[in-house]
Design an enzyme around this catalytic site. Structure first.
Site, mmCIF file in Angstrom:
data_model
loop_
_atom_site.group_PDB
_atom_site.id
_atom_site.type_symbol
_atom_site.label_atom_id
_atom_site.label_comp_id
_atom_site.label_asym_id
_atom_site.label_seq_id
_atom_site.Cartn_x
_atom_site.Cartn_y
_atom_site.Cartn_z
ATOM 1 N N ARG A 51 0.808 -1.219 0.000
ATOM 2 C CA ARG A 51 0.000 0.000 0.000
ATOM 3 C C ARG A 51 0.845 1.275 0.000
ATOM 4 O O ARG A 51 0.467 2.271 -0.591
ATOM 5 C CB ARG A 51 -0.914 -0.024 1.227
ATOM 6 N N HIS A 177 7.627 -23.420 6.335
ATOM 7 C CA HIS A 177 9.065 -23.228 6.123
ATOM 8 C C HIS A 177 9.900 -24.372 6.706
ATOM 9 O O HIS A 177 11.040 -24.561 6.317
ATOM 10 C CB HIS A 177 9.543 -21.860 6.615
ATOM 11 N N LYS A 181 13.777 -26.678 5.377
ATOM 12 C CA LYS A 181 15.030 -26.843 6.132
ATOM 13 C C LYS A 181 15.783 -28.060 5.601
ATOM 14 O O LYS A 181 15.189 -29.116 5.392
ATOM 15 C CB LYS A 181 14.725 -27.014 7.632
ATOM 16 N N ASP A 234 0.149 -22.679 16.246
ATOM 17 C CA ASP A 234 1.353 -22.036 15.704
ATOM 18 C C ASP A 234 2.414 -23.058 15.268
ATOM 19 O O ASP A 234 3.128 -22.828 14.293
ATOM 20 C CB ASP A 234 1.930 -21.098 16.783
ATOM 21 N N HIS A 239 4.209 -27.283 11.547
ATOM 22 C CA HIS A 239 5.612 -27.729 11.518
ATOM 23 C C HIS A 239 5.795 -29.126 12.135
ATOM 24 O O HIS A 239 6.444 -29.994 11.563
ATOM 25 C CB HIS A 239 6.514 -26.742 12.268
ATOM 26 N N LYS A 330 8.002 -22.096 23.995
ATOM 27 C CA LYS A 330 8.787 -20.861 23.981
ATOM 28 C C LYS A 330 9.499 -20.735 25.320
ATOM 29 O O LYS A 330 9.049 -21.283 26.326
ATOM 30 C CB LYS A 330 7.850 -19.656 23.823
HETATM 31 C C1 BG6 Z 1 6.934 -19.883 13.030
HETATM 32 C C2 BG6 Z 1 6.153 -19.649 14.290
HETATM 33 O O1 BG6 Z 1 6.127 -20.486 12.053
HETATM 34 O O2 BG6 Z 1 8.048 -20.730 13.328
HETATM 35 C C3 BG6 Z 1 7.027 -19.032 15.361
HETATM 36 O O3 BG6 Z 1 5.055 -18.768 14.018
HETATM 37 C C4 BG6 Z 1 8.268 -19.882 15.575
HETATM 38 O O4 BG6 Z 1 6.316 -18.896 16.588
HETATM 39 C C5 BG6 Z 1 8.960 -20.191 14.253
HETATM 40 O O5 BG6 Z 1 9.132 -19.156 16.431
HETATM 41 C C6 BG6 Z 1 10.083 -21.190 14.461
HETATM 42 O O6 BG6 Z 1 10.842 -21.298 13.276
HETATM 43 P P1 BG6 Z 1 12.400 -21.660 13.297
HETATM 44 O O7 BG6 Z 1 12.762 -21.746 11.854
HETATM 45 O O8 BG6 Z 1 13.081 -20.536 14.024
HETATM 46 O O9 BG6 Z 1 12.513 -22.954 14.042
#
Ligand code: BG6
Length: 486
Positions: A51, A177, A181, A234, A239, A330
């Site tokens: 934007r 993501h 890795k 999350d 993941h 965390k």
């Molecule tokens: C993200 C989460 O998808 O992955 C985060 O939203 C998390 O909360 C992160 O910290 C962890 O990714 P990585 O690559 O640092 O292990």
């Protein structure tokens, strides 16, 4: 060992949300590194769209700053001056008409077209519709969508349905993501490129599996997002689920996007519902260095979990009777992600009655995903020295960086790899729509049961290994968590 870089074909990549955090921390520095590696042709276009009103030069200046800050590049690196001309910028109104004609005029006919939706999911529909209506995207274009992909089954279905109005499944790249890795992909290499492990990879020989993703960071700065999400949405739904799938799936007939994703989907569908007794939620407390979860999330009444541990069962022939223990949190003691596979003890020990000390212990294979990517296989040997047959367990330890040399240590970031896969048109490391929906179908009842209960998460100290209750989850089964250490 020198890694091979295979250049991709010429492309126009449009990044929606180009002024945002993800674009500046990951996407743009990642593209720069691929450019330096010689993978991106210097005719490629990377078009930022957002934007904010700004010129191409403003955008390039911002991008240069991000590459220096997040890519660890020097300001005067000559490659920077070569890369920046690939970038340009179009101010765009995702919900209106502004900017779309300009964007269309910048796209080249013969290049591959990819559109990265690095924006809130609420805007996915608006952008998809405008790309289609303005004739910017066609049947060969690819779109990349970021997590979170929905917040439950219903919203994920609605998103899939909405995207399907404009794009075929083969055009949609849903990013997790973790799949980008290096070592996560190595899980498949270890399992399916060696004869050694696969014959033992089942409930007959594996006692249990532990999957740990521990982080030291808290949620300060992103508390309002996180508090509506929690560790299950999350980390687990996406993941950890992907890690579980790669460990548990049947061998695909071929390393092909749908063959791999079909097998992962079967694992998700075979997951048994998780009973309340098999799950522990935690929330970190304040320590002298920082606030606790309630302050970080700016929600003093929050019942959202910053830690979860659970016992998961897979209902199929291969895994009947082998539990998978998952935990993530965390503000834990160390940042470490690993998968530990504990094998069963040998069925009969020839050593026990021979006046020996040290009975055989179960073999263990630990695959370290980060940091210090590598593998550690614990095996029994004879303790050196005279005087009887004493056994001792020793590690066969391999750090990939040591084994592969400096090139092996310089692994591309997950985003770099995944964006190159989009341009190549390879969906193997992206989630298919049905996979995402199946994952939500499994997590929804876990989340709903918690929301209906009046329970609070167990408190745990920042810098610890998580709540005490999580230890009991294991003790009940006469097992122990592996220590969390870097
Ligand atoms: C993200 C989460 O998808 O992955 C985060 O939203 C998390 O909360 C992160 O910290 C962890 O990714 P990585 O690559 O640092 O292990």
């Amino acid at each position: 060992m020198v890694s091979r870089v295979i250049p991709v074909d010429d492309f126009d990549l449009v990044i929606f949300g180009a002024t945002g955090d993800l674009a500046h921390r990951k996407i743009i520095p990642g593209l720069f590194r691929r450019f330096v590696a010689g993978q991106i042709p210097d005719t490629a276009q990377i078009i930022g769209a957002a934007r904010t009103e700004q010129s191409d030069d403003d955008f390039r200046a911002e991008a240069a700053k991000s590459i220096v800050e997040f890519g660890g590049v020097k300001k005067d690196d000559p490659a920077l001056a070569q890369f920046l001309p690939l970038l340009s910028y179009v101010p765009i109104d995702a919900k209106g008409d502004g900017g779309w004609k300009e964007l269309k005029s910048r796209m080249r006919k013969r290049a591959i077209h990819a559109f990265y939706f690095s924006v809130a999911p609420a805007l996915f529909g608006d952008i998809a519709e405008r790309l289609a209506k303005n004739g910017i995207a066609d049947s060969k274009s690819r779109i990349v969508v970021e997590k979170p992909f929905g917040r439950d089954l219903q919203t994920a279905r609605a998103l899939n349905k909405m995207l399907a109005q404009y794009f075929a499944e083969e055009q949609i790249y849903r990013i997790d993501h973790y799949l980008g890795k290096e070592t996560v992909q190595n899980l498949m290499a270890v399992r399916f490129a060696n004869i050694l492990f696969e014959p033992l990879w089942n409930a007959q020989y594996i006692d249990h599996v532990q999957i740990t993703v521990a982080e030291t960071v808290g949620v300060a700065g992103r508390g309002s997002y996180y508090d509506k999400s929690g560790a299950i949405r999350d980390m687990v739904q996406n993941h950890m689920m992907q890690l579980l799938c790669l460990i548990a799936m049947e061998p695909p007939y071929h390393f092909d996007p749908d063959a791999v994703r079909d097998e992962k989907l079967k694992v998700i569908r075979a997951l048994e519902p998780v009973e309340a007794i098999d799950i522990v939620r935690g929330q970190y407390q304040a320590d002298e260095d920082g606030d606790g979860y309630l302050a970080d999330s700016e929600n003093p009444d929050s019942r959202t979990e910053s830690y979860v541990a659970m016992k998961v069962r897979i209902s199929n022939w291969r895994w009947q009777g082998t539990p998978f223990y998952l935990r993530t949190g965390k503000k834990l003691r160390a940042r470490t992600s690993e998968i530990a596979i504990t094998f069963k003890e040998p069925p009969h020990s020839i050593f026990e009655d021979a006046g020996t000390s040290g009975a055989p212990k179960a073999n263990e294979l630990v695959i370290r995903l980060q940091p210090n990517e590598g593998m550690n296989l614990k095996v029994m040997i004879k303790e050196p020295g005279p005087g009887g047959m004493r056994l001792v367990q020793v590690p066969l330890d391999m750090t990939f960086a040591d084994a592969l040399g400096p090139e092996g240590a310089d692994m591309p970031d997950a985003y770099e790899r995944l964006i190159m896969d989009v341009i190549r048109g390879n969906q193997t490391l992206f989630m298919r729509g049905d996979e995402v929906e199946a994952a939500w179908a499994w997590t929804d009842p876990i989340i709903n049961a918690w929301e209906e209960s009046k329970n609070r998460p167990e408190p745990y100290d920042s810098g610890s290994s998580g709540p005490e209750e999580a230890l009991r989850l294991m003790h009940r089964d006469n097992r122990r968590w592996k220590e969390i250490r870097a």
